[in-house]
Design an enzyme around this catalytic site. Sequence first.
Site, mmCIF file in Angstrom:
data_model
loop_
_atom_site.group_PDB
_atom_site.id
_atom_site.type_symbol
_atom_site.label_atom_id
_atom_site.label_comp_id
_atom_site.label_asym_id
_atom_site.label_seq_id
_atom_site.Cartn_x
_atom_site.Cartn_y
_atom_site.Cartn_z
ATOM 1 N N GLY A 161 0.815 -1.227 0.000
ATOM 2 C CA GLY A 161 0.000 0.000 0.000
ATOM 3 C C GLY A 161 0.839 1.265 0.000
ATOM 4 N N GLY A 163 2.533 3.745 1.527
ATOM 5 C CA GLY A 163 3.034 3.968 2.880
ATOM 6 C C GLY A 163 3.506 5.392 3.107
ATOM 7 N N LYS A 184 4.383 12.471 -2.671
ATOM 8 C CA LYS A 184 5.232 11.383 -2.178
ATOM 9 C C LYS A 184 6.103 11.908 -1.039
ATOM 10 C CE LYS A 184 8.444 7.763 -3.426
ATOM 11 N NZ LYS A 184 9.039 7.007 -4.521
ATOM 12 N N GLY A 197 6.966 7.259 6.675
ATOM 13 C CA GLY A 197 6.097 7.990 5.746
ATOM 14 C C GLY A 197 6.781 9.139 5.018
ATOM 15 N N ARG A 261 -1.700 -0.354 -9.832
ATOM 16 C CA ARG A 261 -0.566 -1.201 -10.199
ATOM 17 C C ARG A 261 -0.987 -2.660 -10.249
ATOM 18 N NH1 ARG A 261 3.154 1.637 -6.747
ATOM 19 N NH2 ARG A 261 2.140 3.634 -6.845
ATOM 20 N N ASP A 331 4.461 -4.458 -7.360
ATOM 21 C CA ASP A 331 3.802 -3.253 -6.839
ATOM 22 C C ASP A 331 4.348 -1.992 -7.496
ATOM 23 O OD1 ASP A 331 5.972 -4.390 -5.125
ATOM 24 O OD2 ASP A 331 5.937 -2.390 -4.264
ATOM 25 N N ASP A 341 7.277 4.845 -9.677
ATOM 26 C CA ASP A 341 8.001 4.499 -8.453
ATOM 27 C C ASP A 341 9.505 4.392 -8.660
ATOM 28 O OD1 ASP A 341 5.539 4.509 -7.305
ATOM 29 O OD2 ASP A 341 5.784 2.619 -6.241
HETATM 30 P P1 AMP Z 1 9.083 1.116 -2.816
HETATM 31 O O1 AMP Z 1 10.225 0.174 -2.771
HETATM 32 O O2 AMP Z 1 9.465 2.561 -2.651
HETATM 33 O O3 AMP Z 1 8.213 0.883 -4.008
HETATM 34 O O4 AMP Z 1 8.186 0.827 -1.505
HETATM 35 C C1 AMP Z 1 7.698 -0.438 -1.164
HETATM 36 C C2 AMP Z 1 6.691 -0.303 -0.064
HETATM 37 O O5 AMP Z 1 7.288 0.289 1.091
HETATM 38 C C3 AMP Z 1 5.487 0.569 -0.393
HETATM 39 O O6 AMP Z 1 4.387 0.062 0.284
HETATM 40 C C4 AMP Z 1 5.899 1.905 0.170
HETATM 41 O O7 AMP Z 1 4.806 2.729 0.465
HETATM 42 C C5 AMP Z 1 6.610 1.481 1.441
HETATM 43 N N1 AMP Z 1 7.582 2.480 1.895
HETATM 44 C C6 AMP Z 1 8.808 2.752 1.383
HETATM 45 N N2 AMP Z 1 9.403 3.736 2.063
HETATM 46 C C7 AMP Z 1 8.556 4.105 3.041
HETATM 47 C C8 AMP Z 1 8.603 5.077 4.102
HETATM 48 N N3 AMP Z 1 9.656 5.868 4.298
HETATM 49 N N4 AMP Z 1 7.523 5.166 4.898
HETATM 50 C C9 AMP Z 1 6.449 4.373 4.724
HETATM 51 N N5 AMP Z 1 6.354 3.442 3.788
HETATM 52 C C10 AMP Z 1 7.385 3.299 2.947
HETATM 53 MG MG MG Z 2 6.694 1.333 -4.869
#
Ligand code: AMP
Ligand code: MG
Length: 573
Positions: A161, A163, A184, A197, A261, A331, A341
Amino acid sequence: MYPFTVVIISGFLTAQGQKCISVASCLNIDHRKNYSHFMINLHRNRHRMANCDTLAKDFQEWKFSPSKLLQFPFDPIKENFVRRNVKNSIFSFVDPTPMTDPKLVSYSVDALQNILNMDVEITKKKEFAEFIAGNYVLQTSNPMAHRYGGHQFGYWAMQLGDGRAILLGEYVNSNGERWELQLKGAGKTPYSRDADGRAVLRSSIREFLVSEAMYYLGVPTSRAAAIVVSEDRVMRDMLYDGNPKMEKTAVVLRLAPSWFRFGSFEILQKTQENDLLRDLLDFIIKEHFPDISIESDDKVLEFLSSVARLTSDLVILWQAFGFTHGVLNTDNMSILGITIDYGPFGFMESYDPMYVPNASDHEARYCYGRQVEIVLWNLLKLIHSLTPLLSDSEAQQAVEMLYAEGSYVVSKLMKTYSEKLGLTESNSELIEMLLPMMKDTDADFTMTFRQLSENRLSDLNKPKSCLWALYRLSKHENYPTFIEKYNEVLEKEGISDDERMQQMCKINPCYVLRNWMVQEAINKADENDDFTEVDLLLRVLMKPFTRQPEAEKHGYGNPPPNWARSLKLSCSS
Ligand code: AMP
Ligand code: MG
């Protein structure tokens, strides 16, 4: 080791354990498509520029359009705390978390004017930075986070989801295009799991710049409208090596026609929420695939083959420009076939099918040379996620379709690589000579093609040392034979040298966003609050196919500096 030039990778699509697919995956490009994209973009910009007087100068003149996403079931819990097992919902309502004293540091004029119909005057208002930071939520906004799942590095990772991405709402612009605006790094959501977050400045600058750079290359991508930075800091262990540091946070306003996605479907299939799966599919077809009838018995298959084709054409363009995404988890795969992403991506410098920009990807799962195989594997997961809506024989047909898609990609890759050489016909012999030579000599991918484009055939026999990439390539023992064959093929195809150079310069960029370039810009921004190099890169990369004096002055056309080789990137962002 390369069995032959165009490396053949056997990837096994284990759909129901039956199908296997062979994919030639080290090359890529679709010139014609890329070229036409590029021309369409230019045309659209010109067309859009004409409407300047209707652009909003402040937030009294700008509002979100009514949201179509509100028709989905939402998570009934409104409080913002981590929930590992959200059910029967596509989104959760969540407000952005305010930042301290956000400063606007860069913006894309094109995205603001031509996507959001905002006048650049608006950027001077204090509310603008507050809007991008998530501090100022418009009344017409319905902030939400999307619930999705995904396969990460080959394994089902369950609920993921948004995040740290918060979707503010939708905007239908003066061209009738519907865009979804997302912040973002705007704070925690119910999907933040153990994380904070936030996004740090370095990764935000990278996403901001590459989104726009990809657009101007003609590669389908999410866009980036603006970036703000705050003095709020978060802890990051950049290389996961036990050296954590406090880093500045930032937010990017990013835009896409849809942020759904592959993982949006996967989560619903895993939890057997089949009605919601069907509703989501129908919504996406109605909104984004107008050629598919919602009444059609074959709509699921038609949808799957459309997504497969969009995704194939996308990966071909990635290969064409040496772009390596870095984290091709399901994702991170857009349902619209656009690049989304951005994390530890890289534009390959020396040609190497094993190029891995992400230092944490120890198995090279997402290396340049495997991207085709990987996106096909991801498409298989997409098929699997829609099997509750397919009969057994339809599921079988979907897998057959994917098998055929593999052949399509292989032949189109060869064609696009041939086009990179200015040829109208596929020529595997030449490509299968050129690529291993590039690998053996560590020739720069982008500049080899560019210097072949910019120089007369008569000057290619013995390139001068200032043609640094070609000069390197020319030290290969097979180089003279390659040039001889190249001449022969061009003569046979009846392509004049002027025509060849002209065509090739339109599709082989002189500038791509190399990691060392963006790193220099990040260092200045981070250490001295100096964003001039971010702006410079944005300006230069708006015209990636044109030599520009200010880019040359900054060495963007030169061999990468030595320190670029030791530059490491990770998912930590
Ligand atoms: P990504 O590798 O950036 O595509 O992220 C994979 C998952 O980790 C997704 O669900 C993102 O929302 C979550 N995510 C990555 N970085 C953070 C963060 N700093 N805070 C919260 N969720 C994160
Ligand atoms: Mg991602």
